[in-house]
Write an enzyme that holds these catalytic residues in place. Structure first.
Site, PDB file in Angstrom:
ATOM      1  N   PHE A 127      83.886  12.700 -59.976  1.00 44.82           N
ATOM      2  CA  PHE A 127      82.783  13.207 -59.960  1.00 44.82           C
ATOM      3  C   PHE A 127      82.317  13.175 -58.211  1.00 44.82           C
ATOM      4  O   PHE A 127      82.352  12.276 -57.561  1.00 44.82           O
ATOM      5  CB  PHE A 127      81.600  12.559 -60.449  1.00 44.82           C
ATOM      6  N   ASP A 199      83.203   3.589 -63.037  1.00 39.75           N
ATOM      7  CA  ASP A 199      82.016   4.535 -63.234  1.00 39.75           C
ATOM      8  C   ASP A 199      82.013   4.831 -64.767  1.00 39.75           C
ATOM      9  O   ASP A 199      82.794   5.541 -65.299  1.00 39.75           O
ATOM     10  CB  ASP A 199      82.048   5.905 -62.364  1.00 39.75           C
ATOM     11  N   TYR A 224      70.622   8.610 -68.426  1.00 37.06           N
ATOM     12  CA  TYR A 224      70.056   9.468 -68.945  1.00 37.06           C
ATOM     13  C   TYR A 224      71.139  10.582 -69.722  1.00 37.06           C
ATOM     14  O   TYR A 224      70.883  11.577 -70.265  1.00 37.06           O
ATOM     15  CB  TYR A 224      69.573  10.493 -67.855  1.00 37.06           C
ATOM     16  N   LYS A 225      72.306  10.061 -69.715  1.00 35.87           N
ATOM     17  CA  LYS A 225      73.476  10.830 -70.554  1.00 35.87           C
ATOM     18  C   LYS A 225      73.429  10.379 -72.064  1.00 35.87           C
ATOM     19  O   LYS A 225      72.418  10.445 -72.742  1.00 35.87           O
ATOM     20  CB  LYS A 225      74.725  10.896 -69.725  1.00 35.87           C
ATOM     21  N   ARG A 372      81.542  23.023 -70.917  1.00 32.68           N
ATOM     22  CA  ARG A 372      81.687  21.820 -71.460  1.00 32.68           C
ATOM     23  C   ARG A 372      80.676  21.588 -72.490  1.00 32.68           C
ATOM     24  O   ARG A 372      79.538  21.960 -72.573  1.00 32.68           O
ATOM     25  CB  ARG A 372      81.227  20.802 -70.162  1.00 32.68           C
TER      26      ARG A 372
HETATM   27  C1  LIG Z   1      76.430  12.105 -64.017  1.00 32.89           C
HETATM   28  C2  LIG Z   1      77.281  11.206 -62.961  1.00 32.89           C
HETATM   29  C3  LIG Z   1      76.734  10.736 -61.948  1.00 32.89           C
HETATM   30  C4  LIG Z   1      75.374  11.018 -61.349  1.00 32.89           C
HETATM   31  O1  LIG Z   1      75.061  10.231 -60.310  1.00 32.89           O
HETATM   32  P1  LIG Z   1      73.337  10.231 -60.063  1.00 32.89           P
HETATM   33  O2  LIG Z   1      73.332   9.145 -59.030  1.00 32.89           O
HETATM   34  O3  LIG Z   1      72.526   9.704 -61.435  1.00 32.89           O
HETATM   35  O4  LIG Z   1      72.853  11.551 -59.818  1.00 32.89           O
HETATM   36  C5  LIG Z   1      77.726   9.894 -61.095  1.00 32.89           C
HETATM   37  N1  LIG Z   1      78.931   9.667 -61.277  1.00 32.89           N
HETATM   38  C6  LIG Z   1      79.413  10.269 -62.408  1.00 32.89           C
HETATM   39  C7  LIG Z   1      80.739  10.180 -62.837  1.00 32.89           C
HETATM   40  C8  LIG Z   1      78.832  11.041 -63.281  1.00 32.89           C
HETATM   41  O5  LIG Z   1      79.414  11.967 -64.439  1.00 32.89           O
END
Ligand SMILES: *Cc1c(COP(=O)(O)O)cnc(C)c1O
Length: 413
Positions: A127, A199, A224-225, A372
């Site tokens: 990501f 992560d 939040y996911k 997705r």
């Molecule tokens: C959604 C996501 C993030 C989001 O990071 P934020 O700091 O909350 O914006 C980070 N890493 C991965 C792998 C994600 O899927």
């Protein structure tokens, strides 16, 4: 061609042990929500908790609430409630900051733990924020630190050499939904003397995770996911107990101090996981997160996993049979190395997704060509999968996706 019918799926829903979980969430009528992997749905109790917090606690008890309603310990209390979802001890997790900020904190701490090593290993497909944070940190340190990126799994062995301080990987890939073997990769990193930072953005609350069982060192993830903590919910971080005393937090704020209310002029880290807190906690956001963790507290994650795989298998079967010949290519694994999402590549993926959303089937699009679909077993029914594919098949057969309005891009995809 599939032999399934819509009635078969209604039958599956009536036998689903998780079916009643849906009643705990607010979901608008007529919407099929397949984007709980980007923003989880709203638990009913969250609304009451937030209202109560604002009206009774903030509104009436004001500053007394830090003690009277124990606002002060919310980051640790939420961490302890989250711990069972990720195979951690209650004292190994806190909820704070964003995933990006927690990545910075733990990567910096990992580099400091291995001062004679300069390399962070990750993958190009990770990501973007994970990679950006690593780039910012290596640039800031500027003492020969380096981000070493692999293109595919097979390169991981060769990349983890004796100059590696930390291996930073996303457990479930945000595009393909492919899952790493956490225990095997962690072992590999340890054999080379490196730490590992997982992560769990697409794992926590979606699949069973066993950080302790894998002997993992460090982890971060999103609230939040799949954890349904609300838009921009605080993230979490995990540090294995055996490492907690030696970790030096790079953001040495007062909430991680041993005695914040002594107002001493010198920094002294708190014992244990609390030293990784930084500033004053976002109480409203943590209250929403805690309400969701309470909503999910009695979840059987094995049942969640079984249903998530079944929903994904069903979606793949139906798309491949009912949308055959329309150019969809499966990107996600077919087997149990798939997380809780299914992704298809299509050259016209963006307008197709916009047409789906206009047809009340909400998924999302990820560059360059990925549609997705997240399957959150807590509130997605088998029949929703049937109905979603029905809409997709209609969009493809009618060519309805190819209208100018479906090609227009907003700020967030
Ligand atoms: C959604 C996501 C993030 C989001 O990071 P934020 O700091 O909350 O914006 C980070 N890493 C991965 C792998 C994600 O899927």
């Amino acid at each position: 061609m599939t032999t399934l019918t819509r009635d078969d799926l209604l039958e599956r829903d009536s036998n689903d042990p998780l079916a009643r979980m849906r009643e705990r969430f607010d979901l608008p009528d007529g919407i099929i929500y397949l984007d709980g992997n980007s923003l989880g749905a709203l638990p009913h109790i969250t609304k009451d908790r937030i209202r109560q917090l604002i009206e009774d606690q903030w509104g009436l008890d004001l500053i007394k609430s830090w003690n009277a309603h124990d606002w002060y310990h919310m980051p640790r209390r939420c961490g302890a409630k989250l711990a069972p979802f990720i195979g951690a001890k209650p004292t190994e997790v806190v909820c704070a900051d964003s995933t990006s900020v927690n990545l910075f904190k733990l990567l910096a701490a990992a580099l400091a733990e291995r001062p004679d090593r300069k390399v962070i290993v990750s993958e190009k497909g990770n990501f973007p924020t994970d990679l950006y944070i690593a780039q910012g940190l290596t640039g800031m340190l500027g003492r020969g630190h380096e981000l070493r990126l692999i293109e595919r799994d097979a390169e991981l062995d060769g990349a983890i050499r004796d100059d590696v301080a930390v291996v930073m990987l996303t457990h479930i890939d945000y595009r393909s939904g492919r899952m790493h073997d956490m225990a095997a990769v962690t072992r590999k990193a340890h054999e080379a003397g490196a730490l590992v930072l997982w992560d769990l953005a697409h794992s926590a609350g979606a699949v069973p995770v066993d950080l302790n069982g894998a002997d993992a060192d460090l982890a971060v993830g999103c609230g939040y996911k799949y954890l349904n903590g609300g838009p921009g919910a605080p993230a979490f971080l995990y540090i294995a107990e055996r490492l907690q005393d030696s970790i030096r937090p790079p953001l040495s704020g007062w909430m991680g101090h041993a005695e914040p209310f002594e107002f001493d002029w010198t920094y002294a880290p708190a014992e244990g996981i609390a030293r990784n807190l930084c500033g004053t906690p976002p109480v409203l956001s943590l209250a929403a997160f805690e309400a969701s963790l309470d909503t999910m507290a009695d979840l059987d994650m094995a049942a969640v996993r079984a249903k998530s795989l079944a929903l994904g298998d069903l979606f793949i079967e139906l798309v491949e049979s009912r949308c055959a010949g329309h150019g969809f290519a499966l990107v996600s694994p077919r087997d149990a190395t798939r997380g809780s999402q299914v992704s298809f590549a299509h050259p016209d993926g963006f307008p197709i997704m916009q047409a789906l959303i206009a047809g009340h089937v909400i998924g999302d699009f990820r560059m360059p060509d990925i549609l997705r679909f997240g399957f959150t077993p807590l509130y997605t029914r088998y029949v929703d999968v049937w109905d979603a594919v029905d809409v997709l098949a209609q969009i493809m057969e009618s060519g309805r996706w190819d209208q100018p309005r479906f090609h227009a891009r907003g700020a967030v995809t």
